[in-house]
Design an enzyme around this catalytic site. Structure first.
Site, mmCIF file in Angstrom:
data_model
loop_
_atom_site.group_PDB
_atom_site.id
_atom_site.type_symbol
_atom_site.label_atom_id
_atom_site.label_comp_id
_atom_site.label_asym_id
_atom_site.label_seq_id
_atom_site.Cartn_x
_atom_site.Cartn_y
_atom_site.Cartn_z
ATOM 1 N N SER A 142 0.844 -1.191 0.000
ATOM 2 C CA SER A 142 0.000 0.000 0.000
ATOM 3 C C SER A 142 0.876 1.236 0.000
ATOM 4 O O SER A 142 2.014 1.198 0.494
ATOM 5 C CB SER A 142 -0.902 0.024 1.244
ATOM 6 O OG SER A 142 -1.522 1.291 1.418
ATOM 7 N N TYR A 157 -1.387 -0.990 10.236
ATOM 8 C CA TYR A 157 -1.482 -1.185 8.788
ATOM 9 C C TYR A 157 -0.194 -0.750 8.098
ATOM 10 O O TYR A 157 0.352 -1.479 7.247
ATOM 11 C CB TYR A 157 -2.674 -0.399 8.251
ATOM 12 C CG TYR A 157 -2.970 -0.622 6.794
ATOM 13 C CD1 TYR A 157 -3.550 -1.801 6.345
ATOM 14 C CD2 TYR A 157 -2.696 0.374 5.846
ATOM 15 C CE1 TYR A 157 -3.844 -1.998 5.003
ATOM 16 C CE2 TYR A 157 -2.993 0.187 4.502
ATOM 17 C CZ TYR A 157 -3.564 -0.999 4.089
ATOM 18 O OH TYR A 157 -3.847 -1.191 2.768
#
Length: 251
Positions: A142, A157
């Site tokens: 990401s 995350y």
């Protein structure tokens, strides 16, 4: 066809980027092996691919289970005889909150799903991919693993996705001599279930991107297709962004 005759595992395939990628890979001639927890959604996707003239099979399971990673590879081999590549795409966001307030179970769950599962996938897939003359693995990281871009509460995350980039670089160095290309794909904000359906949230995320919008899952799937195809034959160990420019945003 970019992937004609190749067998490709796709995890996180029941929706979003994974489902879009599976449909795209099948349209480009791949035999797709679908993996995710939701069996009904996998069955529906496989049926749709077959109805469109593609080839698909599926095996439901949890990517945080090491045995499932091996079972997916065995299912691919039992169904199609060979494995040529994988798009390891499964992941979760977890709870978005500052680290001092974060529950330890949330931290462990995000790391287990986003990073440890990649370790399991690599362990299961690489020994088999050594038997292919040329093969490729793509892991979905990401932009948050590269730059936070002003998004709060992303500690677990971000750590998991940054760790995935590091793992990819190490795997690429170790297994380049085996003819296996291994890359990370770093999407920007994408309209999937993970992004929710709050218009204000979507507007905030869109505004972070210089393109001032979020991606369609099909756009991210196209980037994954490139990394798996011969068009990327000299690309390995990369962290390729498909992020609408969010990683170059000035905070």
């Amino acid at each position: 066809m970019e992937l004609h005759g190749q067998t490709i595992i796709v995890t996180g395939a029941s929706s979003g980027i994974g489902a879009a990628a599976a449909e795209l890979f099948a349209s480009e001639g791949a035999n797709v092996v679908l993996g995710a927890r939701r069996e009904a959604e996998l069955a529906q996707l496989a049926s749709g691919i077959t109805e469109q003239g593609g080839s698909a099979t599926y095996l439901a399971g949890d990517v945080t289970n090491e045995a499932y990673a091996s079972a997916l590879v065995e299912h691919a081999l039992n169904t199609y005889g060979r494995l040529h590549g994988a798009f390891n795409n499964a992941g979760i966001m977890g709870d978005m909150e500052p680290v001092p307030e974060m529950d330890t179970d949330n931290w462990n769950g995000v790391l287990r799903t986003n990073l440890t599962s990649a370790f399991y996938a690599a362990k299961a897939q690489i020994p088999v991919l050594k038997n292919a003359s040329q093969s490729a693995i793509v892991f979905t990281s990401s932009f948050v693993g590269h730059t936070n871009s002003g998004m709060p509460g992303m500690g677990a995350y971000a750590a998991s996705k940054a760790g995935l980039v590091g793992l990819v670089k190490s795997l690429a160095a170790d297994h380049g001599p085996d003819g296996i290309r291994i890359n990370a794909l770093l999407p920007g904000g994408t309209k999937t279930a993970m992004a929710g359906d709050d218009p204000e949230g979507h507007a905030f995320i869109s505004n972070l991107h210089p393109l001032k919008r979020m991606a369609n899952p099909k756009e991210i799937a196209q980037a994954a297709l490139f990394l798996l195809s011969d068009r990327a034959s000299f690309v390995t160990g990369s962290a390729m962004t498909a992020d609408g420019g969010v990683s170059i945003r000035l905070v």
